[in-house]
Design a protein around this motif. Structure first.
Motif, short mmCIF file in Angstrom:
data_model
loop_
_atom_site.label_atom_id
_atom_site.label_comp_id
_atom_site.label_asym_id
_atom_site.label_seq_id
_atom_site.Cartn_x
_atom_site.Cartn_y
_atom_site.Cartn_z
N ARG A 47 9.48 -29.94 33.08
CA ARG A 47 8.82 -28.71 32.66
C ARG A 47 8.28 -28.83 31.25
NH1 ARG A 47 11.81 -22.92 32.86
NH2 ARG A 47 13.09 -23.90 31.22
N VAL A 48 7.04 -28.45 31.10
CA VAL A 48 6.43 -28.30 29.79
C VAL A 48 6.62 -26.87 29.30
CG1 VAL A 48 4.29 -28.41 28.46
CG2 VAL A 48 4.71 -30.07 30.29
N ALA A 49 6.26 -25.93 30.15
CA ALA A 49 6.36 -24.52 29.80
C ALA A 49 6.32 -23.70 31.07
CB ALA A 49 5.21 -24.10 28.87
N SER A 50 6.88 -22.51 31.01
CA SER A 50 6.76 -21.57 32.11
C SER A 50 6.81 -20.16 31.57
CB SER A 50 7.85 -21.79 33.17
OG SER A 50 9.15 -21.68 32.62
N ILE A 51 6.34 -19.24 32.39
CA ILE A 51 6.33 -17.84 32.00
C ILE A 51 6.65 -17.00 33.23
CG2 ILE A 51 3.81 -17.77 32.30
CD1 ILE A 51 3.79 -15.63 30.03
N SER A 52 7.62 -16.11 33.08
CA SER A 52 8.08 -15.32 34.19
C SER A 52 7.16 -14.15 34.47
CB SER A 52 9.50 -14.82 33.92
OG SER A 52 9.49 -13.81 32.93
N SER A 53 7.43 -13.49 35.58
CA SER A 53 6.70 -12.27 35.90
C SER A 53 6.87 -11.22 34.81
CB SER A 53 7.18 -11.71 37.24
OG SER A 53 6.54 -10.50 37.57
N THR A 57 8.99 -16.48 28.22
CA THR A 57 8.46 -17.84 28.16
C THR A 57 9.56 -18.85 27.90
OG1 THR A 57 7.90 -17.52 25.82
CG2 THR A 57 6.16 -17.14 27.44
N TYR A 58 9.34 -20.04 28.41
CA TYR A 58 10.30 -21.13 28.30
C TYR A 58 9.53 -22.42 28.05
CZ TYR A 58 12.84 -17.54 30.85
OH TYR A 58 13.39 -16.35 31.24
N TYR A 59 10.14 -23.31 27.26
CA TYR A 59 9.47 -24.55 26.91
C TYR A 59 10.43 -25.72 26.99
CZ TYR A 59 5.93 -21.39 25.07
OH TYR A 59 4.98 -20.40 24.94
N GLY A 60 9.87 -26.87 27.32
CA GLY A 60 10.66 -28.07 27.28
C GLY A 60 11.09 -28.40 25.86
N ASP A 61 12.19 -29.13 25.75
CA ASP A 61 12.73 -29.44 24.43
C ASP A 61 11.74 -30.20 23.55
OD1 ASP A 61 16.14 -30.06 25.59
OD2 ASP A 61 15.11 -28.21 25.07
N GLY A 91 0.25 -37.66 29.67
CA GLY A 91 0.73 -37.50 31.02
C GLY A 91 -0.19 -36.61 31.83
N LYS A 92 0.10 -36.53 33.09
CA LYS A 92 -0.64 -35.64 33.96
C LYS A 92 0.12 -34.32 34.04
CE LYS A 92 -3.34 -35.75 38.18
NZ LYS A 92 -3.71 -36.57 39.37
N VAL A 93 -0.57 -33.24 33.76
CA VAL A 93 0.05 -31.93 33.69
C VAL A 93 -0.36 -31.11 34.90
CG1 VAL A 93 0.39 -29.86 32.30
CG2 VAL A 93 0.06 -32.06 31.18
N SER A 102 11.54 -15.07 38.38
CA SER A 102 12.17 -15.80 37.29
C SER A 102 11.78 -17.26 37.30
CB SER A 102 13.69 -15.66 37.38
OG SER A 102 14.09 -14.31 37.29
N CYS A 103 12.03 -17.92 36.18
CA CYS A 103 11.64 -19.31 36.02
C CYS A 103 12.86 -20.23 35.98
CB CYS A 103 10.85 -19.51 34.73
SG CYS A 103 9.32 -18.56 34.64
N SER A 104 12.63 -21.45 36.36
CA SER A 104 13.63 -22.50 36.29
C SER A 104 12.93 -23.80 35.94
CB SER A 104 14.37 -22.64 37.63
OG SER A 104 15.19 -23.79 37.64
N GLU A 105 13.66 -24.71 35.31
CA GLU A 105 13.09 -26.00 34.99
C GLU A 105 13.12 -26.95 36.18
OE1 GLU A 105 15.31 -27.78 31.85
OE2 GLU A 105 17.20 -27.84 32.95
N ALA A 106 13.81 -26.59 37.22
CA ALA A 106 13.94 -27.45 38.40
C ALA A 106 12.67 -27.44 39.22
CB ALA A 106 15.13 -27.01 39.25
N VAL A 107 12.12 -28.60 39.49
CA VAL A 107 10.88 -28.69 40.23
C VAL A 107 11.02 -28.18 41.66
CG1 VAL A 107 9.99 -30.58 38.84
CG2 VAL A 107 11.34 -31.09 40.89
N GLU A 108 12.25 -28.16 42.16
CA GLU A 108 12.50 -27.69 43.52
C GLU A 108 12.23 -26.20 43.69
OE1 GLU A 108 14.64 -31.42 42.81
OE2 GLU A 108 14.66 -29.49 41.76
N THR A 109 12.13 -25.47 42.59
CA THR A 109 11.89 -24.04 42.65
C THR A 109 10.39 -23.70 42.69
OG1 THR A 109 11.90 -23.74 40.23
CG2 THR A 109 14.02 -23.62 41.38
#
Length: 123
Positions: A47-53, A57-61, A91-93, A102-109
């Motif tokens: 995860r680079v970043a995500s934003i919930s409904s 916001t969340y960001y990678g370390d 990288g490829k984004v 809600s957000c999660s860093e897991a790609v499975e979500t």
């Protein structure tokens, strides 16, 4: 059909900036977390970043305050503003839709992915 179309990738010098865009269609965009994930050479997708409904916001370390994730729920577009880019950001984004609010860093979500856009940073 649910579709995510990315744009804005490219090549910049170290310290430069890019703004990525992800145009979403085919679903209730505002009801889902949206995120950006990168595929770097020799590493798993992360995860680079995500934003919930709810606009959390969340960001990678590795981001270290350099990026800003936002969403436009009228235009149904996700944005990632990247400042002070470093060679290790290469990288490829991928833009991706989560399965819930809600957000999660897991790609499975994530259940829908864009085609990806390449980010290259030269030293």
């Amino acid at each position: 059909q649910v579709q995510l179309v990315e744009s804005g990738g490219g090549s910049v010098q170290a310290g430069g900036s890019l703004r990525l865009s992800c145009a979403a269609s085919g679903y209730a965009y505002s009801a889902y977390c949206m995120g950006w994930f990168r595929q770097s050479p020799g590493k798993e997708r992360e995860r680079v970043a995500s934003i919930s409904s709810g606009l959390n916001t969340y960001y990678g370390d590795f981001v270290m305050g350099r990026f800003t994730n936002s969403r436009d729920n009228v235009q149904k577009t996700l944005y990632l503003k990247m400042n002070n880019l470093r060679p290790e950001d290469i990288g490829k984004v991928y833009c991706a839709k989560a399965m819930g609010r809600s957000c999660s860093e897991a790609v499975e979500t994530l259940d829908v992915w864009g085609q990806g856009t390449q980010v290259t940073v030269s030293s």
